[in-house]
Design an enzyme around this catalytic site. Structure first.
Site, short mmCIF file in Angstrom:
data_model
loop_
_atom_site.label_atom_id
_atom_site.label_comp_id
_atom_site.label_asym_id
_atom_site.label_seq_id
_atom_site.Cartn_x
_atom_site.Cartn_y
_atom_site.Cartn_z
N SER A 1 45.25 49.70 40.09
CA SER A 1 43.84 49.86 40.43
C SER A 1 43.55 49.11 41.71
CB SER A 1 42.96 49.30 39.30
OG SER A 1 41.59 49.23 39.68
N TYR B 1 39.92 41.84 34.35
CA TYR B 1 40.60 43.07 34.76
C TYR B 1 41.29 42.87 36.10
CZ TYR B 1 41.30 48.10 35.48
OH TYR B 1 41.85 49.34 35.69
#
Length: 252
Positions: free
Chosen positions: A132, A145
């Site tokens: 990501s 995250y």
């Protein structure tokens, strides 16, 4: 390939089947996998990649059904949008296990199979990971995250160097804003929050966009390695810079 029950994973299974790959779709939800198998003709295997016994069973299944030419690791996820000081350690642990340790378990279990495929005449093999842009740039409310995806990304970079001299491509695809049916909903637990994230964004990425890039990377000539592909919608110029409303040229 992992994460095959929905979103980018399911789209990738479809894209790879369309380009001639035999696919083993892996996810926890057997009912979703059955639907994917019916739709695409893919083989499927239900597994929780945070459980070593399931990963071992997957490796045994692959060994019994034919050579493994590529590991495509899409599974992952985020929980919570809390500030670091307010974060729940259980959420952070889940994110680390789901994004980082699952990748390490898969590499340890399946790298011998990738080497065997090369040794039997495949020419090369692939280990591809979907991370990501959260691995590249931190943002408020994303600490857990950010840390998990950065950890997975560093695993990929280290693996590529450790495999130097072997014909195994190690590929990282890092998407930005992708509109899927579950990711943000699972992260926030709120459909309203999920809708708000994408509100007014013209042309967010969709799962099929990422799947197309994954398929391109795997189908590229064997001597070509896409080390890192960072992809975002045009409306997202940087992690923190997201245009809402129609995209149009600036007038003078």
């Amino acid at each position: 390939m992992t994460g095959a029950s929905s979103g980018i994973g399911a789209a990738t299974a479809r894209a790879l089947r369309a380009s001639g790959w035999d696919v083993v779709g892996v996810a926890r939800r057997a009912d979703r996998l059955a639907q994917l198998a019916d739709e695409t003709g893919a083989d499927v295997f239900a597994a929780d990649l945070t459980a070593q016994a399931d990963v071992d069973a997957l490796a045994a299944h692959l060994a019994a059904t034919g050579p493994t030419h590529a590991l495509v690791h899409v599974a992952g996820g985020a929980r919570g949008t809390d500030r670091v000081e307010d974060g729940d350690p259980a959420d952070w642990t889940w994110m680390y296990e789901t994004n980082v340790l699952s990748a390490q378990r898969l590499v340890k279990a399946l790298l011998p199979a990738l080497r065997d495929a090369v040794g039997s005449g495949a020419g090369h093999a692939d280990a591809l990971f979907v991370t990501s842009t959260a691995a590249q740039v931190a943002y408020p409310g994303g600490g857990g995250y950010n840390a998990a995806k950065a950890g997975e990304s560093m695993l990929v970079h280290a693996l590529r160097q450790e495999l130097n001299g072997e014909p195994i491509r190690v590929i990282e695809i890092a998407p930005g804003l992708v509109k899927t049916e579950e990711f943000t909903l699972n992260r926030t637990g709120s459909q309203e929050a999920a809708d708000e994230l994408y509100a007014g964004v013209e042309g967010p990425l969709v799962a099929e966009d990422v799947a197309d890039v994954i398929a391109y990377a795997l189908n590229a000539p064997g001597h070509v390695n896409l080390d890192l592909v960072t992809m975002r919608p045009v409306a997202q110029s940087a992690q923190h810079l997201l245009a809402r409303g129609p995209l149009r040229p600036r007038t003078r």
